[in-house]
Scaffold this active site. Structure first.
Site, mmCIF file in Angstrom:
data_model
loop_
_atom_site.group_PDB
_atom_site.id
_atom_site.type_symbol
_atom_site.label_atom_id
_atom_site.label_comp_id
_atom_site.label_asym_id
_atom_site.label_seq_id
_atom_site.Cartn_x
_atom_site.Cartn_y
_atom_site.Cartn_z
ATOM 1 N N ARG A 182 3.083 5.866 -3.169
ATOM 2 C CA ARG A 182 4.155 6.672 -3.706
ATOM 3 C C ARG A 182 4.375 6.575 -5.204
ATOM 4 N NH1 ARG A 182 4.225 5.645 1.494
ATOM 5 N NH2 ARG A 182 5.248 6.923 3.181
ATOM 6 N N ASP A 242 1.763 -1.139 12.437
ATOM 7 C CA ASP A 242 0.742 -1.433 11.604
ATOM 8 C C ASP A 242 0.423 -2.865 11.967
ATOM 9 O OD1 ASP A 242 0.567 1.163 10.833
ATOM 10 O OD2 ASP A 242 0.930 0.698 8.671
ATOM 11 N N SER A 286 7.142 9.425 12.053
ATOM 12 C CA SER A 286 6.137 9.196 11.253
ATOM 13 C C SER A 286 6.549 9.252 9.684
ATOM 14 C CB SER A 286 4.988 10.373 11.330
ATOM 15 O OG SER A 286 4.105 10.293 10.129
ATOM 16 N N LYS A 343 0.700 -1.346 0.070
ATOM 17 C CA LYS A 343 0.034 -0.011 -0.031
ATOM 18 C C LYS A 343 0.772 1.253 -0.076
ATOM 19 C CE LYS A 343 -2.876 0.722 3.583
ATOM 20 N NZ LYS A 343 -2.705 2.108 4.168
HETATM 21 C C1 S3P Z 1 2.398 5.021 6.299
HETATM 22 C C2 S3P Z 1 2.961 5.404 7.503
HETATM 23 C C3 S3P Z 1 2.358 4.861 8.723
HETATM 24 C C4 S3P Z 1 1.499 3.936 8.806
HETATM 25 C C5 S3P Z 1 0.430 3.943 7.633
HETATM 26 C C6 S3P Z 1 1.225 3.753 6.348
HETATM 27 C C7 S3P Z 1 2.819 5.451 5.096
HETATM 28 O O1 S3P Z 1 1.866 5.973 9.505
HETATM 29 O O2 S3P Z 1 0.842 3.636 10.005
HETATM 30 O O3 S3P Z 1 -0.355 2.856 7.488
HETATM 31 O O4 S3P Z 1 2.496 4.934 3.900
HETATM 32 O O5 S3P Z 1 3.834 6.483 5.127
HETATM 33 P P1 S3P Z 1 2.738 7.136 10.421
HETATM 34 O O6 S3P Z 1 3.724 7.673 9.224
HETATM 35 O O7 S3P Z 1 1.691 8.117 10.693
HETATM 36 O O8 S3P Z 1 3.774 6.271 11.191
#
Ligand code: S3P
Length: 436
Positions: A30, A318, A170, A25
């Site tokens: 991206r 996750d 994050s 995902k």
């Molecule tokens: C993601 C980053 C994570 C993850 C989310 C997908 C991403 O969140 O929990 O399911 O694709 O950058 P955070 O960046 O808020 O930790």
């Protein structure tokens, strides 16, 4: 996605065999976004055709980017170039997808037009200042509604490269800032307290952008041009996680998951499960492309409870809901701390998982930043997944070890990340059915 779906599990799964899970995902989001701002035609294979990534594709299409979908999982994007996106004629509805909203906020902060980002009830309640505030420091005009969506972006502001230090690791915030940084004057640097997933950095490099990386920090310079790329998306480790746990707790024979992304910023669940006694083998690893991939072979076997090292939590965040499911049938207590971010995901995953496990007879203590779960006998009954895909799939896996069926309500959002989950669950030997 407006109708509610109920999963019903039947006890006694007999998991084993060989499967592939759908595409990653994070990488699919991206690829769609970078393809949209690249020069030339980007071809993506293995694109995750789940509702979240479709929300990203629809958003870039609404900004004038031509997209073709010639076959299953294949997406061709005629890139508009970094300055070629057009103003959308309506608010961009990102539905359930936090990644779409936060990354697009960064991408759009430096564009020459206005945009409004909205989503479903869950997304509209999620915190957005974590991305809006640092974008404002770069000179962007980005507003939230008391910290929540809608995000209103007033374009046409010149951006300045800034040094950012994130309080919470994050990837979404880091990525938003890097995407804004591509359009800023000077250097944009992001430092984080623990490594978050680095798919944006890797993919920017695949699109020909120079990315400076050092321990705990990453930087890009403004004014870069992206060259279209071919992106082959590996299977999503976070989707594989449900079947890794299913094979451990309800396996009849080994289960092999083919061609899964094993980026080390994503796979700490394997380390945690190994500490709990799991036999998980990572075979046929290749590092030929920008993202490492491998086959993961899982041998069934009992698990013991542990205190999960906090250092492993960020790269397994996750996967915590399915780890909680595993802990419910492990020997002894499992303690997770340092996972407070779970409270602001698609649901409050600490509260929703604790409530569900408790209603099935498992002893759970809820803490501000984690759970203590005592492994035991799982009863049947009903749980509400609160529209959270990962919660629904975690209980679907746990159902194999329950003494009676479990009805899991509000499971419709499983389609956001894992289209075909029920069919694949049945194919590997889980007794799962679905009703609307
Ligand atoms: C993601 C980053 C994570 C993850 C989310 C997908 C991403 O969140 O929990 O399911 O694709 O950058 P955070 O960046 O808020 O930790």
């Amino acid at each position: 996605m407006s109708t509610s779906t109920r999963f019903v599990t039947n006890p006694g799964g007999q998991v084993g065999g060989e499967i592939r899970v759908p595409g990653d995902k994070s990488i699919s989001h991206r690829a769609a976004m970078l393809g949209a701002i690249a020069e030339g035609t980007t071809e993506i294979r293995g694109f995750l055709e789940g509702a979240d990534c479709m929300a990203t594709l629809d958003a870039v299409a609404a900004m004038g980017v031509a997209i073709e979908r010639p076959g299953a999982g294949v997406v061709r994007i005629r890139g508009a170039g970094l300055g070629g996106l057009r103003a959308p004629s309506a608010a961009l509805d990102l539905r359930n997808s936090g990644t779409s909203m936060r990354l697009l906020a960064g991408l759009l902060a430096g564009q020459g037009f206005d945009a409004i980002l909205i989503g479903d009830a869950s997304l509209m309640s999620r915190p957005m200042e974590r991305v809006a505030a640092p974008l404002r420091r770069m000179g962007a005009d980005v507003r939230t509604n008391e910290g929540r969506p809608p995000i209103a972006i007033h374009g046409g502001r010149p951006l300045e490269g800034v040094d950012h230090r994130l309080d919470v690791p994050s990837a979404q915030v880091k990525s938003a800032l890097l995407l804004a940084g591509l359009q800023a004057a000077g250097r944009t640097r992001v430092r984080e307290p623990a490594p978050s997933r680095d798919h944006t950095e890797r993919m920017l490099e695949a699109f020909g952008v120079k990315v400076d990386r050092a321990a705990g920090e990453v930087a890009v310079a403004g004014g870069a041009r992206l060259r279209a790329a071919r992106i082959d998306v590996p299977g999503d480790f976070s989707s594989a996680a449900f079947f890794i746990v299913a094979a451990l707790i309800a396996g009849r024979e080994p289960l092999t998951l083919l061609d899964v992304g094993v980026n080390p910023t994503r796979t700490a669940l394997i380390d945690i499960l190994r500490l709990m006694g799991a036999d998980i083998r990572v075979n046929n690893r290749t590092d030929a492309e920008s993202e490492p991939r491998a086959d993961i072979q899982v041998h069934p076997g009992g698990l013991r409870g542990i205190a999960v090292p906090e250092s492993l939590v960020p790269a397994a965040l996750d996967e915590m809901p399915v780890l909680f499911a595993a802990a419910a049938v492990a020997d002894g207590d499992t303690i997770v701390s340092g996972a407070g971010e779970l409270r602001v995901k698609e649901s409050d995953r600490l509260a929703v998982m604790a409530r569900g496990l408790a209603s099935l007879g498992i002893s759970v203590e809820t803490r501000p930043d984690g759970l203590r779960i005592r492994g035991g006998t799982v009863g049947g009954g009903g749980v509400d997944s609160q529209g959270d895909h990962r919660v629904a799939m975690s209980f679907a896996v746990l159902g194999a070890r329950a003494r009676a069926p479990i009805a899991i309500d509000n499971a419709q959002n499983v389609a956001t990340s894992f289209p075909g989950f029920t069919d694949l669950a049945q194919a590997v030997g889980l007794g799962l059915s679905e009703a609307s």
